[in-house]
Write an enzyme that holds these catalytic residues in place. Structure first.
Site, PDB file in Angstrom:
ATOM      1  N   GLU A 177       0.855  -1.204   0.000  1.00  6.99           N
ATOM      2  CA  GLU A 177       0.000   0.000   0.000  1.00  6.99           C
ATOM      3  C   GLU A 177       0.887   1.250   0.000  1.00  6.99           C
ATOM      4  O   GLU A 177       0.560   2.253  -0.642  1.00  6.99           O
ATOM      5  CB  GLU A 177      -0.948   0.030   1.216  1.00  6.99           C
TER       6      GLU A 177
ATOM      7  N   TYR B 106       4.527   9.785  -7.465  1.00  9.47           N
ATOM      8  CA  TYR B 106       5.491   9.833  -8.566  1.00  9.47           C
ATOM      9  C   TYR B 106       4.813  10.338  -9.852  1.00  9.47           C
ATOM     10  O   TYR B 106       5.406  11.112 -10.609  1.00  9.47           O
ATOM     11  CB  TYR B 106       6.067   8.433  -8.759  1.00  9.47           C
TER      12      TYR B 106
ATOM     13  N   GLU C 154     -11.210  -2.438  -1.844  1.00  5.38           N
ATOM     14  CA  GLU C 154     -10.220  -2.973  -2.781  1.00  5.38           C
ATOM     15  C   GLU C 154     -10.869  -3.657  -3.975  1.00  5.38           C
ATOM     16  O   GLU C 154     -10.251  -3.754  -5.027  1.00  5.38           O
ATOM     17  CB  GLU C 154      -9.288  -3.959  -2.053  1.00  5.38           C
TER      18      GLU C 154
ATOM     19  N   GLU D 245      -3.362  -5.283  -6.041  1.00 13.77           N
ATOM     20  CA  GLU D 245      -4.694  -5.151  -5.426  1.00 13.77           C
ATOM     21  C   GLU D 245      -5.527  -6.408  -5.609  1.00 13.77           C
ATOM     22  O   GLU D 245      -6.291  -6.776  -4.719  1.00 13.77           O
ATOM     23  CB  GLU D 245      -5.449  -3.945  -6.000  1.00 13.77           C
TER      24      GLU D 245
HETATM   25 FE    FE Z   1      -4.661  -2.922  -1.252  1.00 15.20          FE
END
Ligand code: FE
Length: 344
Positions: A118, A127, A191, A225
């Site tokens: 994470e 970034y 998620e 994920e």
């Molecule tokens: Fe996650």
């Protein structure tokens, strides 16, 4: 927890995801929840860093007055506005709510890996924001300012009420159901649903050869994920097996209701990204897509499909399809060891 001097060995049959009797949370072996060890090894094999991905073409396209339409620029910013804080919310829940109540050392081991991933994801968004020269205050604060993002995050964070209380303890029917509800909301909804319209937006850019560096960052994130989602589902299903009394019809109805509410919030977010529909995607296909993945998540924890919508984005299912996941992880492992480009 104090240790007892004893010759008695830990019986792994007593090991549980939560409420393990004589729980020894520091003895990794022997293991009971093997899915956690597999997830940990997969995570390690999939290691990546945002700075390994070239962003030059994205920088040129972002600077160019013609490479992207105004609607595409707004969509990209809104997607980043969601992403930049979403993984911090997920990480906080793991570290401050989930970890302490998990009594399986192998599950704890994976949670440490997941929490690190994470952090890598938040780094990736930072970034992108930095590479494109976006206003970081605007993007990172968007979860407070933009209603469609605020509503998703406020919904998710409301399930930390009670669990973040330092006095919260598992071990009663009510507390265990509350804890399970938190796990389901964070895995299945946060998620498993709330990331996916934003993923779809990024891959629709990629399909037009736009912002391909940013999209590649997001591909790595999506791979992580989907592993987090799989692990969450394994833990949920293991708790259901270990404590079947928690899975009452009323609780199942409640979870279905929450997923339906989340589908509405996610659709509102998708429309906010693409108010006029761009890149061949309109609001209705987003609605179908969100419903389609919601049904898939429900079925993974043994709940009935609610929408039966066909998948309007087959190109997403090629990348995300959980049934193919094993296959692409295996491919990836070999590639990672021999070179490291993203081809899956
Ligand atoms: Fe996650």
């Amino acid at each position: 927890m104090p240790i007892q001097k004893t010759n008695q060995r830990v019986n792994i049959n007593n090991r549980r995801i939560i409420n393990g009797e004589d729980a020894d949370v520091v003895q990794l072996y022997p293991m009971k929840h093997l899915f956690a060890w597999e997830a940990y090894n997969t995570g390690n094999a999939n290691h990546w860093l945002p700075t390994e991905i070239g962003m030059q073409q994205d920088v040129e396209q972002w600077k160019s007055p013609t490479a992207l339409s105004e609607d595409e620029r707004i969509a990209l910013k809104i997607v980043l506005g969601f992403f930049t804080t979403a993984d911090s919310i997920a990480a906080n829940n793991l570290v401050l709510a989930t970890y302490k109540h998990i009594t399986s050392p192998e599950c704890r081991l994976y949670l440490l890996r997941q929490a690190y991933e994470e952090a890598v994801h938040t780094h990736a968004y930072q970034y992108i924001v930095e590479s494109l020269g976006l206003d970081s205050g605007e993007i990172f604060n968007m979860y407070r300012e933009r209603t469609s993002i605020y509503n998703k995050d406020a919904f998710i964070l409301s399930f930390n009420d009670g669990i973040f209380d330092p006095k919260f303890k598992t071990g009663t029917f009510e507390a265990d159901q509350k804890f399970l509800e938190n796990m389901i909301v964070f895995s299945i909804i946060m998620e498993g649903i709330f990331f996916y319209s934003a993923f779809a937006v990024m891959f629709s850019f990629q399909r037009q050869n736009k912002m391909v560096g940013s999209a590649e960052q997001i591909q790595y994130i999506m791979r992580d994920e989907s592993q987090h989602l799989n692990f969450g589902i394994e833990m949920i299903n293991a708790i259901k097996e270990e404590q079947p009394e928690l899975w009452t019809p009323a609780f199942q109805e409640k979870i279905i209701g929450l997923v339906k509410e989340a589908v509405k919030l996610e659709y509102t977010f998708a429309v906010d990204c693409f108010p006029k529909g761009i890149m061949g995607i309109n609001a209705d296909s987003f609605k179908k897509y969100i419903e389609h993945i919601a049904d898939r998540r429900l079925s993974r924890i043994g709940l009935p499909a609610q929408y039966n919508s066909p998948n309007p984005f087959p190109w997403m299912s090629e990348a995300v399809d959980l049934s193919k996941e094993k296959n692409f992880f295996e491919t990836r492992v070999t590639e990672y060891q021999t070179g490291g480009t993203l081809e899956w």
